[in-house]
Structure formats: structure tokens, C-alpha cells
Motif scaffolding. Structure first.
Motif, short mmCIF file in Angstrom:
data_model
loop_
_atom_site.label_atom_id
_atom_site.label_comp_id
_atom_site.label_asym_id
_atom_site.label_seq_id
_atom_site.Cartn_x
_atom_site.Cartn_y
_atom_site.Cartn_z
N GLU A 140 0.83 -1.21 0.00
CA GLU A 140 0.00 0.00 0.00
C GLU A 140 0.86 1.26 0.00
O GLU A 140 0.59 2.22 -0.73
N LEU A 141 1.93 1.26 0.79
CA LEU A 141 2.81 2.43 0.88
C LEU A 141 3.54 2.69 -0.42
O LEU A 141 3.67 3.84 -0.87
N ILE A 142 4.04 1.61 -1.04
CA ILE A 142 4.77 1.76 -2.29
C ILE A 142 3.87 2.33 -3.39
O ILE A 142 4.27 3.21 -4.16
N GLU A 143 2.65 1.86 -3.44
CA GLU A 143 1.72 2.37 -4.44
C GLU A 143 1.33 3.81 -4.13
O GLU A 143 1.15 4.63 -5.04
N ARG A 144 1.24 4.15 -2.86
CA ARG A 144 0.87 5.52 -2.48
C ARG A 144 1.91 6.54 -2.91
O ARG A 144 1.58 7.68 -3.24
N VAL A 145 3.18 6.15 -2.91
CA VAL A 145 4.23 7.09 -3.33
C VAL A 145 4.51 7.00 -4.83
O VAL A 145 5.46 7.60 -5.32
N GLY A 146 3.67 6.26 -5.56
CA GLY A 146 3.75 6.27 -7.01
C GLY A 146 4.68 5.25 -7.63
O GLY A 146 5.07 5.41 -8.80
N LEU A 147 5.02 4.18 -6.91
CA LEU A 147 5.86 3.13 -7.47
C LEU A 147 5.02 1.87 -7.68
O LEU A 147 4.10 1.58 -6.92
N ALA A 148 5.36 1.13 -8.71
CA ALA A 148 4.64 -0.11 -9.02
C ALA A 148 5.09 -1.23 -8.08
O ALA A 148 6.22 -1.21 -7.57
N PRO A 149 4.23 -2.24 -7.84
CA PRO A 149 4.58 -3.33 -6.93
C PRO A 149 5.86 -4.08 -7.30
O PRO A 149 6.52 -4.63 -6.42
N GLU A 150 6.22 -4.10 -8.59
CA GLU A 150 7.44 -4.82 -8.97
C GLU A 150 8.70 -4.20 -8.38
O GLU A 150 9.76 -4.82 -8.35
N TYR A 151 8.62 -2.98 -7.90
CA TYR A 151 9.78 -2.35 -7.26
C TYR A 151 10.11 -3.00 -5.93
O TYR A 151 11.22 -2.85 -5.43
N LEU A 152 9.19 -3.73 -5.34
CA LEU A 152 9.41 -4.32 -4.02
C LEU A 152 10.62 -5.24 -3.98
O LEU A 152 11.30 -5.34 -2.96
N ASP A 153 10.89 -5.93 -5.06
CA ASP A 153 12.00 -6.89 -5.07
C ASP A 153 13.28 -6.32 -5.67
O ASP A 153 14.27 -7.05 -5.82
N ARG A 154 13.29 -5.05 -5.97
CA ARG A 154 14.52 -4.42 -6.45
C ARG A 154 15.35 -3.94 -5.27
O ARG A 154 14.81 -3.55 -4.23
N ARG A 155 16.65 -3.96 -5.45
CA ARG A 155 17.54 -3.44 -4.41
C ARG A 155 17.74 -1.95 -4.60
O ARG A 155 17.60 -1.42 -5.71
N ALA A 156 18.06 -1.28 -3.51
CA ALA A 156 18.11 0.18 -3.53
C ALA A 156 19.08 0.69 -4.59
O ALA A 156 18.81 1.70 -5.24
N TYR A 157 20.21 0.01 -4.77
CA TYR A 157 21.21 0.51 -5.71
C TYR A 157 20.73 0.44 -7.17
O TYR A 157 21.33 1.04 -8.06
N GLU A 158 19.63 -0.26 -7.41
CA GLU A 158 19.09 -0.36 -8.76
C GLU A 158 18.16 0.80 -9.11
O GLU A 158 17.71 0.92 -10.25
N LEU A 159 17.87 1.67 -8.15
CA LEU A 159 16.88 2.72 -8.36
C LEU A 159 17.53 4.07 -8.66
O LEU A 159 18.68 4.32 -8.28
N SER A 160 16.78 4.94 -9.31
CA SER A 160 17.23 6.30 -9.57
C SER A 160 17.07 7.14 -8.29
O SER A 160 16.44 6.71 -7.32
#
Length: 345
Positions: A140-160
Motif C-alpha cells: 500500500e505504501l509503495i503504491e501511495r508514493v507512485g511506485l509499481a509493486p514490482e519495485y518491491l523486489d529491487r535493491r536500492a542501488y538499482e533505483l534512480s
């Protein structure tokens, strides 16, 4: 202390002082006057922006609010209640204030997944005890900040950078805080991402009823997000009031100089240009009287001899002995800025 929602602001900073001892023995030790006695309130659901040059003490206020440093004196009340020390077991009180820092790269463990990062506060504060409940809250939190659920399994260093800051916001929201302290939340982002994040913060405040304390040097963002602004110089407040008043009818010479340095703000308000000279004095050896007098083109003997109190200037308050003698902003400055900030209301 018992909170009275009819009387107490959501945030009350009262007589806040923070000195950092430096060098030498106890007898010869000096102190850095990071924050030297500030008083300011923030009503529930509003945003207070604290602005000023680097080293003015605004980030120290932020760190004190979230317990990263202990005040020398004074107090911070949230909803009329004093926050317990970080060492206290009263976690339900400490979680009422959460921090969004300016560097998500250093704030987050780059090797952990987004799921782990956002769920950790729930584990620490013993919220949503079952794994299924936590998973639902994190999604719910991830979607609230505008990210798709598939981001849940990404590591932080993979993100912008923008994606990382969204994760930082989601983590801050996880425990259901009343107050977010935003310490330069857009400083490391490019212009397009910055605009998206500012809109996200505005939407979250409206939807969740959050109270923000925004630490920033980006005055354009203050126009979009803040209801009130406090201008700090060398550990003290020199001007406090509604954004439309402080930006449209600035009273203190330092405020005028800050605004004149930002073309987009200056053009909107048609502000008189004030040039200041020299460098910020040492926070160890602060000037007597008004701390700005060493750089102020309007300073007189009274400014060197005594500390000015905050006095009324419309709906704002200004700490300046020369307030009545300074040139006024151009006609229409207040109405021009009011039209720019009316979307905040």
C-alpha cells in the motif's frame, strides 16, 4: 503534559538551544552556537519552511526534532506532548515524527530490497505482527508514493534518485507519523523529478493530514509547499510569517537579500534588491547585538549593542531595529505572490 487539540499546535518549538562544544579542556572549551533560542509553532496539517544559508542552524533543528541530537535547552512538543528521548522505550511517541533526509543514498541500505527497507519500521515498532499484514502495508505504501509493486523486489542501488526518495518517503510513512521533517528533500534531484516529488508531498499532506517541517534553501519549493516560513541566520530567527507576507513584503534585510538572489521569486514579488557584504561570522565567536549587523547595509549603533526582538510586520514578525526605515516592496508584490500561492490553500 496533556494535549488539547483546540489549543496546542501540532509542533511547538520553544526556547530551543543547541550548542556543540569544540576542542580544549572544560575550562577553555568553546561552543558552536548552532541554534540559539528559537520559538515557532506549526498548526496541524500545515507546512513550516525553515530557510537560510548553509550553517544557519536549520538542519540542526531538524536533527533535534527527530532525536538525532539532544537540545542543550528548550523543548519540542508534538501535539502538546514532549517527545521522549531516543533511548526511551516509548516508541509509540517517537514514531509520531519521521525524517526524510536529503540523501536517500546514505539514508538507505543500498543492498537491501525495497520490501525490506519499507517493512523494517513495522518490525522495529511492532506494528502489523503477521507477515501477511506487513506485506499488505508495504504494498500500500509503495503504491501511495507512485511506485509499481514490482519495485518491491529491487535493491536500492538499482533505483534512480527520484525513486529512492519515494522509497524514503514510504519508509517514513510506514509507522503512521503525524509530522514529517523534510530535510532538503529535493536537493539531489533534477528539475523534472523535483516537480513530481513536490506534487507527491502536497498530495500526501492533503490525503493524510500530515504536518511538515521543511528545511530547504530552494525558495521556489517554499512557494509551492509551505504555509509559513521562518528565516534563520546564525542560529536565530530573523523573520517568521505566512509565505505570502514574508516573500511579498519582506522586512528583514537578510530576507530581502535571500529573495533577491532567486530571480523567479524576485520577479514575482518585484522585491527591492539588497546587497550584503562579507562572509557569515563564525558560529563560535558570534557578533554582539544583531548577528546580521556585520553584513547589513542598514546597520547602526543600536544594531551592534542589543539583540532585536521579533515584532509585528503585518501578519509576520521581524527582528530588526531599522524595520520602519527600510524601503517598501513595489506595489502589487503581495497580490502577485498571493496569486502564486493560492493553490496551496
Amino acid at each position: 503534559m496533556t494535549a488539547d487539540p483546540q489549543l496546542d499546535p501540532m509542533v511547538r518549538i520553544a526556547g530551543l538551544v543547541k550548542h556543540f562544544p569544540v576542542g580544549g579542556s572544560r575550562r577553555s572549551r568553546q561552543v558552536v552556537h548552532a541554534v540559539d533560542g528559537i520559538d515557532v509553532d506549526v498548526p496541524a496539517g500545515e507546512t513550516l519552511a525553515i530557510v537560510g544559508e548553509s550553517g544557519c542552524g536549520k538542519s540542526t533543528v531538524a536533527k533535534t526534532m527527530v532525536g538525532l541530537t539532544t537540545p542543550t535547552s528548550g523543548e519540542i512538543l508534538i501535539g502538546g506532548r514532549r517527545l521522549p528521548p531516543v533511548t526511551s522505550r516509548a516508541r509509540h511517541e517517537r514514531r509520531r515524527v519521521q525524517l526524510v533526509s536529503q540523501s536517500p543514498w546514505s539514508a538507505l541500505n543500498q543492498r537491501k530490497t525495497v520490501r525490506h527497507i519499507v517493512s523494517q519500521p513495522l518490525v522495529v515498532h511492532r506494528l502489523f505482527p503477521s507477515r501477511r499484514q506487513r506485506e499488505g502495508r508495504v504494498r500500500e505504501l509503495i503504491e501511495r508514493v507512485g511506485l509499481a509493486p514490482e519495485y518491491l523486489d529491487r535493491r536500492a542501488y538499482e533505483l534512480s534518485g527520484g525513486e529512492l526518495q519515494r522509497v524514503t518517503i514510504a519508509r517514513a510513512l510506514a509507522v503512521g507519523p503525524d509530522v514529517l521533517v523534510l530535510d532538503e528533500p529535493t536537493a539531489s534531484l533534477d528539475v523534472s523529478v523535483k516537480a513530481i516529488l513536490v506534487n507527491l508531498l502536497a498530495d500526501l499532506q492533503r490525503d493524510l493530514g500530515l504536518t511538515y517541517v521543511l528545511i530547504t534553501h530552494e525558495l521556489d519549493i517554499v512557494l509551492h509547499l509551505a504555509d509559513r516560513v521562518a528565516v534563520m541566520y546564525l542560529g536565530k530567527l530573523v523573520e517568521v510569517g505566512p509565505v505570502v507576507d514574508v516573500f511579498g513584503r519582506p522586512g528583514h534585510p537578510y530576507t530581502r537579500a535571500l529573495l533577491a538572489a532567486v530571480p523567479s521569486v524576485n520577479d514575482l514579488g518585484k522585491l527591492p534588491v539588497v546587497s550584503i557584504r562579507g562572509e557569515v561570522p563564525s558560529a563560535i565567536d558570534v557578533p554582539a547585538g544583531c548577528r546580521f549587523h556585520t553584513r547589513c547595509p542598514f546597520a547602526e549603533q543600536a544594531c551592534r549593542a542589543a539583540v532585536p526582538a521579533l515584532v509585528g510586520n503585518g501578519d509576520a514578525a521581524v527582528a530588526c531595529f531599522r524595520l520602519a526605515d527600510l524601503p517598501s516592496p513595489a506595489a502589487g508584490a503581495l497580490s502577485t505572490l498571493a496569486s502564486r500561492t493560492e493553490t496551496k490553500a
